[in-house]
Design a protein around this motif. Structure first.
Motif, PDB file in Angstrom:
ATOM      1  N   ALA A  42       3.974  41.016  27.503  1.00  0.00           N
ATOM      2  CA  ALA A  42       4.356  39.690  28.004  1.00  0.00           C
ATOM      3  C   ALA A  42       5.738  39.745  28.654  1.00  0.00           C
ATOM      4  O   ALA A  42       5.954  39.185  29.738  1.00  0.00           O
ATOM      5  N   ASP A  43       6.683  40.429  28.008  1.00  0.00           N
ATOM      6  CA  ASP A  43       8.042  40.524  28.548  1.00  0.00           C
ATOM      7  C   ASP A  43       8.039  41.259  29.894  1.00  0.00           C
ATOM      8  O   ASP A  43       8.707  40.847  30.846  1.00  0.00           O
TER       9      ASP A  43
ATOM     10  N   LEU B  86       6.706  38.770  37.257  1.00  0.00           N
ATOM     11  CA  LEU B  86       6.539  37.429  37.829  1.00  0.00           C
ATOM     12  C   LEU B  86       7.828  36.946  38.494  1.00  0.00           C
ATOM     13  O   LEU B  86       7.787  36.344  39.571  1.00  0.00           O
ATOM     14  N   ALA B  87       8.951  37.210  37.848  1.00  0.00           N
ATOM     15  CA  ALA B  87      10.245  36.798  38.416  1.00  0.00           C
ATOM     16  C   ALA B  87      10.463  37.497  39.762  1.00  0.00           C
ATOM     17  O   ALA B  87      10.928  36.885  40.726  1.00  0.00           O
ATOM     18  N   ALA B  88      10.079  38.780  39.834  1.00  0.00           N
ATOM     19  CA  ALA B  88      10.239  39.546  41.078  1.00  0.00           C
ATOM     20  C   ALA B  88       9.330  38.998  42.182  1.00  0.00           C
ATOM     21  O   ALA B  88       9.721  38.903  43.349  1.00  0.00           O
ATOM     22  N   ILE B  89       8.105  38.581  41.821  1.00  0.00           N
ATOM     23  CA  ILE B  89       7.161  38.029  42.813  1.00  0.00           C
ATOM     24  C   ILE B  89       7.657  36.668  43.309  1.00  0.00           C
ATOM     25  O   ILE B  89       7.566  36.349  44.494  1.00  0.00           O
ATOM     26  N   LYS B  90       8.203  35.868  42.384  1.00  0.00           N
ATOM     27  CA  LYS B  90       8.741  34.557  42.797  1.00  0.00           C
ATOM     28  C   LYS B  90       9.917  34.734  43.761  1.00  0.00           C
ATOM     29  O   LYS B  90      10.074  33.975  44.711  1.00  0.00           O
ATOM     30  N   ALA B  91      10.743  35.753  43.493  1.00  0.00           N
ATOM     31  CA  ALA B  91      11.907  35.998  44.360  1.00  0.00           C
ATOM     32  C   ALA B  91      11.470  36.512  45.732  1.00  0.00           C
ATOM     33  O   ALA B  91      12.105  36.235  46.738  1.00  0.00           O
ATOM     34  N   ASP B  92      10.360  37.279  45.758  1.00  0.00           N
ATOM     35  CA  ASP B  92       9.885  37.850  47.022  1.00  0.00           C
ATOM     36  C   ASP B  92       8.366  38.041  46.940  1.00  0.00           C
ATOM     37  O   ASP B  92       7.898  38.988  46.307  1.00  0.00           O
TER      38      ASP B  92
ATOM     39  N   GLY C  71      -0.107  35.392  41.088  1.00  0.00           N
ATOM     40  CA  GLY C  71       0.966  34.981  40.175  1.00  0.00           C
ATOM     41  C   GLY C  71       0.428  34.080  39.085  1.00  0.00           C
ATOM     42  O   GLY C  71       0.775  34.225  37.911  1.00  0.00           O
ATOM     43  N   SER C  72      -0.481  33.160  39.451  1.00  0.00           N
ATOM     44  CA  SER C  72      -1.019  32.259  38.421  1.00  0.00           C
ATOM     45  C   SER C  72      -1.910  33.022  37.432  1.00  0.00           C
ATOM     46  O   SER C  72      -1.940  32.697  36.245  1.00  0.00           O
ATOM     47  N   LYS C  73      -2.590  34.061  37.896  1.00  0.00           N
ATOM     48  CA  LYS C  73      -3.386  34.887  36.968  1.00  0.00           C
ATOM     49  C   LYS C  73      -2.466  35.637  35.989  1.00  0.00           C
ATOM     50  O   LYS C  73      -2.769  35.768  34.804  1.00  0.00           O
ATOM     51  N   LEU C  74      -1.348  36.121  36.491  1.00  0.00           N
ATOM     52  CA  LEU C  74      -0.380  36.795  35.618  1.00  0.00           C
ATOM     53  C   LEU C  74       0.214  35.814  34.600  1.00  0.00           C
ATOM     54  O   LEU C  74       0.427  36.171  33.439  1.00  0.00           O
ATOM     55  N   GLU C  75       0.460  34.579  35.041  1.00  0.00           N
ATOM     56  CA  GLU C  75       0.992  33.566  34.114  1.00  0.00           C
ATOM     57  C   GLU C  75       0.001  33.275  32.989  1.00  0.00           C
ATOM     58  O   GLU C  75       0.385  33.116  31.832  1.00  0.00           O
ATOM     59  N   GLU C  76      -1.292  33.224  33.343  1.00  0.00           N
ATOM     60  CA  GLU C  76      -2.332  33.019  32.316  1.00  0.00           C
ATOM     61  C   GLU C  76      -2.314  34.166  31.312  1.00  0.00           C
ATOM     62  O   GLU C  76      -2.440  33.953  30.105  1.00  0.00           O
ATOM     63  N   LEU C  77      -2.188  35.376  31.833  1.00  0.00           N
ATOM     64  CA  LEU C  77      -2.157  36.557  30.970  1.00  0.00           C
ATOM     65  C   LEU C  77      -0.979  36.461  29.994  1.00  0.00           C
ATOM     66  O   LEU C  77      -1.138  36.665  28.794  1.00  0.00           O
TER      67      LEU C  77
END
Length: 231
Positions: A64-65, A71-77, A207-213
């Motif tokens: 999870a960490d 996810l933070a890296a994908i949001k940034a770019d 990204g939303s699939k990763l958030e679900e995970l």
């Protein structure tokens, strides 16, 4: 809101992780973990009924960490979602997490009977979804035979390569990541620059699939949280 039982659970997992790396899975007993935290063995069992469940929770927390960092890296770019960015990006993040490295390298002694858990199934399913979405948007090539196998085998080689030989020990980890990026880019992605609009769409979807995970992992870590007991 922080909860004392959660904090204690995290202290148990911290201790389990340190002991695991030092002693190996088979040698660590719940007694050792309890002693390291300064609590009784029975208190550990309040959170997780077996040693296997403690280490399963530890793996979920690490995963999870790591996924949160990604996810933070994908949001940034959003272009981080492209295979030649995401796979080496994950590789670098993983190198900083010795427990995840141990899991990926399939240290049999360390992980005993933990290999066949839901965690692995979820990650396999996620890989399939990623390939499906990337393929559907033309971000990975359609002409590579057995592309899932080829991508998996290529990536795995970078994780385990230096365990098979010390010949490449001196290569800095950033250089290894750059070599992996070049290989993925040239072997598995179509030539030319992808359309940024498509990249942004794919980043949002995956990204939303990763958030679900991640939220599944976070629930699973504390599934036996004593605060959830009826009463």
């Amino acid at each position: 809101m922080s909860h004392p039982n959660r904090e204690r659970a995290d202290r148990i997992l911290d201790a389990a992780g340190e002991l695991l790396l030092r002693m190996g899975y088979r040698k660590v007993a719940i007694d050792d973990v309890a002693r390291a935290v300064g609590i009784g063995k029975g208190t550990v069992y309040l959170h997780w009924r077996t040693k296997e469940l403690v280490f399963q929770a530890l793996m979920m927390r690490e995963s999870a960490d790591l996924t949160d960092e990604l996810l933070a890296a994908i949001k940034a770019d959003p272009a981080m979602i492209l295979p030649h960015r995401m796979i080496p990006g994950s590789f670098l993040l993983t190198q900083r997490r010795p427990l995840v490295m141990a899991m990926l390298r399939g240290n049999a002694e360390m992980f005993g009977s933990l290999g066949d858990i839901a965690l692995k199934k979820q990650q396999d399913e996620l890989s399939r979804q990623f390939e499906h979405v990337l393929g559907g948007h033309g971000l990975i090539r359609a002409d590579v035979p057995h592309i899932s196998y080829a991508l998996h085998a290529t990536t795995l080689g970078f994780y385990v390569g230096d365990t098979l030989s010390d010949e490449f020990e001196g290569i800095p980890v950033e250089d290894k990541a750059a070599a992996l990026a070049h290989l993925i880019r040239t072997a598995f992605e179509p030539p030319g620059e992808p359309d940024p609009v498509v990249v942004a769409e794919v980043a949002a979807e995956l990204g939303s699939k990763l958030e679900e995970l991640v939220s599944g992992f976070r629930d699973g870590i504390y599934a036996h949280d004593p605060t959830r007991a009826p009463g």
